[in-house]
Design a protein around this motif. Structure first.
Motif, short mmCIF file in Angstrom:
data_model
loop_
_atom_site.label_atom_id
_atom_site.label_comp_id
_atom_site.label_asym_id
_atom_site.label_seq_id
_atom_site.Cartn_x
_atom_site.Cartn_y
_atom_site.Cartn_z
N ALA A 84 0.87 -1.20 0.20
CA ALA A 84 -0.10 0.08 0.07
C ALA A 84 0.92 1.41 0.07
CB ALA A 84 -1.02 -0.06 1.11
N SER A 85 2.02 1.17 0.92
CA SER A 85 2.75 2.44 0.83
C SER A 85 3.60 2.69 -0.36
CB SER A 85 3.34 2.51 2.40
OG SER A 85 4.29 1.41 2.46
N ARG A 86 3.96 1.42 -0.97
CA ARG A 86 4.79 1.32 -2.20
C ARG A 86 3.89 2.27 -3.22
NH1 ARG A 86 6.41 -3.64 -1.93
NH2 ARG A 86 4.71 -4.42 -3.37
N ASP A 87 2.50 2.12 -3.27
CA ASP A 87 1.64 2.71 -4.44
C ASP A 87 1.08 4.04 -4.28
OD1 ASP A 87 2.15 0.17 -5.20
OD2 ASP A 87 0.15 -0.68 -4.66
N ALA A 88 1.31 4.52 -2.80
CA ALA A 88 0.55 5.93 -2.57
C ALA A 88 1.23 6.90 -2.89
CB ALA A 88 0.24 5.72 -0.97
N SER A 89 0.73 7.86 -3.31
CA SER A 89 1.31 9.30 -3.76
C SER A 89 1.85 10.24 -2.63
CB SER A 89 0.44 10.31 -4.69
OG SER A 89 -0.90 10.40 -4.01
N ASN A 90 1.02 9.95 -1.49
CA ASN A 90 1.27 10.62 -0.16
C ASN A 90 2.12 9.83 0.73
OD1 ASN A 90 -0.75 8.96 0.38
ND2 ASN A 90 -1.80 10.54 1.83
N ARG A 91 2.96 8.84 0.48
CA ARG A 91 3.63 8.13 1.42
C ARG A 91 4.53 8.85 2.28
NH1 ARG A 91 7.64 4.30 -2.64
NH2 ARG A 91 9.24 6.05 -3.02
N GLU A 92 5.12 10.07 1.88
CA GLU A 92 5.82 10.84 2.97
C GLU A 92 5.26 11.13 4.12
OE1 GLU A 92 9.17 11.70 2.69
OE2 GLU A 92 8.97 10.05 1.09
N ASP A 93 3.61 11.44 3.88
CA ASP A 93 2.94 11.43 5.24
C ASP A 93 3.13 10.17 6.24
OD1 ASP A 93 2.14 14.02 4.32
OD2 ASP A 93 0.33 13.09 3.60
N PHE A 94 2.87 9.28 5.60
CA PHE A 94 3.26 7.89 6.28
C PHE A 94 4.77 7.72 6.94
CE2 PHE A 94 4.78 3.51 5.91
CZ PHE A 94 4.09 2.73 6.96
N VAL A 95 5.68 8.02 6.19
CA VAL A 95 7.20 7.86 6.45
C VAL A 95 7.48 9.05 7.89
CG1 VAL A 95 9.56 8.41 5.80
CG2 VAL A 95 7.96 7.19 4.43
N ARG A 96 6.83 10.21 7.77
CA ARG A 96 6.97 11.21 8.68
C ARG A 96 6.23 10.73 9.96
NH1 ARG A 96 6.28 15.02 4.76
NH2 ARG A 96 4.16 15.06 5.28
N GLY A 97 5.08 10.09 10.04
CA GLY A 97 4.40 9.71 11.24
C GLY A 97 5.11 8.51 11.86
N VAL A 98 5.59 7.64 10.97
CA VAL A 98 6.34 6.59 11.69
C VAL A 98 7.63 6.86 12.35
CG1 VAL A 98 7.63 4.28 11.24
CG2 VAL A 98 5.23 4.75 10.20
N LEU A 99 8.32 7.84 11.75
CA LEU A 99 9.67 8.33 12.00
C LEU A 99 9.22 9.08 13.62
CD1 LEU A 99 12.75 8.82 11.97
CD2 LEU A 99 12.03 10.82 10.60
#
Length: 325
Positions: A84-99
């Motif tokens: 899912a995160s590979r395909d998403a255009s807004n995956r940077e939101d995901f990366v920042r949240g996890v970090l």
């Protein structure tokens, strides 16, 4: 033994493993293993973006996991994110949240990397296990929410391919009408889904010699749930499921039953996780289609998968770092 933490964030679920690992022997001792259904891939196939509510569900699980990792004192944490995160255009939101929550960036790995980790996790403990009598080469199939990974290998990976036929993706693409899962699916919906799966298997077979394998090893929630149903378990039982064997005839019977059933009937199955009720029919059909393609008479079910592969690789990296100092 090295204590490591591994997080596998897929399309449907996020999972944590904290374990003591000996990479030399393949021994892995669980300290904590858990799964949370977060449906991160909600709507990704259609919109190309991670939904805000899906992100928040995932971050809430990450906060719970952070407390467990701190309490158990893992030497290293590796967080792997898949389809899912590979395909998403807004995956940077995901990366920042996890970090922010866990202190590490999620590794958004390729399908080939995902396949290799799955193979390592599923087969590392099989070395020297004569009582399992598993013929090589293995075909390891990891049926996830957004994608399915195919890996053929013996002691090492020979070929791998990831294709987009996960249980969530197939459900959303073929079994949803007017925003709701059809209950039960129509014959036309099932036919269209089956055609999609067969096309993806053709794609996988361009890279991976599926029919050369002598043992089919199945991973992830769709496969383990089929095993639980096949055994008529009164509740989900990891020990009973791990290394169980389910015949082709039983998989076909269960798949046909799931695709005829209503939401309420599937939810009433004692071993069914609530988060899998709407997607298990599609997941079972993927498994059945694979078995028919390769001519497998049975599937060997493994509870050890990409999560264990992440843990093994982390322990190996720590050992290599120490040896290089």
């Amino acid at each position: 033994m090295t204590r490591v933490a591994a997080v596998d964030c897929g399309t449907n679920s996020i999972r944590l493993l904290v374990a003591d690992v000996d990479p030399a022997t393949g021994q892995l001792a669980d300290l904590d293993r858990r799964m949370t259904i977060v449906r991160l891939g909600q709507g990704v196939d259609k919109t190309g973006r991670l939904a805000p509510e899906a992100l928040e569900r995932t971050f809430a699980a990450c906060r719970d996991y952070a407390a467990i990792i701190k309490e158990l004192g893992a030497e290293r944490l590796r967080f792997v994110a898949t389809s899912a995160s590979r395909d998403a255009s807004n995956r940077e939101d995901f990366v920042r949240g996890v970090l922010d929550i866990l202190g590490v960036e999620p590794e958004v790995i390729t399908g080939d990397e995902e396949a290799e980790l799955s193979f390592t996790g599923a087969t590392a403990e099989l070395t020297g296990r004569d009582e399992l009598a598993l013929a090589k080469p293995y075909l390891v199939v990891d049926i996830g929410g957004g994608s399915t990974e195919f890996v053929v290998g013996d002691d090492q990976v020979r070929a791998a391919r990831s294709v987009n036929i996960g249980c969530v993706r197939m459900t959303e693409r073929h079994l949803v009408r007017d925003g709701k899962v059809t209950d039960p699916p129509t014959p036309d919906q099932i036919t269209a889904m089956r055609a999609d799966i067969e096309a993806a298997l053709d794609l996988a077979e361009e890279t991976v010699p599926l029919r050369e394998a002598r043992t089919l090893v199945g991973l992830a929630g769709s496969v383990t749930t089929v095993s639980a149903i096949a055994q008529n378990l009164p509740e989900y039982d990891t020990e009973a499921i791990h290394h169980s064997r389910v015949s082709y005839d039983r998989v076909r019977e269960i798949t046909e039953s799931l695709l005829r059933s209503t939401h309420a009937e599937r939810a009433a199955i004692p071993s069914m996780h609530p988060g899998r009720v709407d997607v298990i029919g599609a997941g079972a059909l993927v498994l059945l289609s694979i078995m028919e393609r390769v001519g497998a008479t049975e599937v060997v079910v493994s509870e050890h998968d990409i999560l264990d592969g992440i843990a093994f690789k982390s322990a190996q990296d720590i050992e290599e770092d120490e040896n290089s100092d």
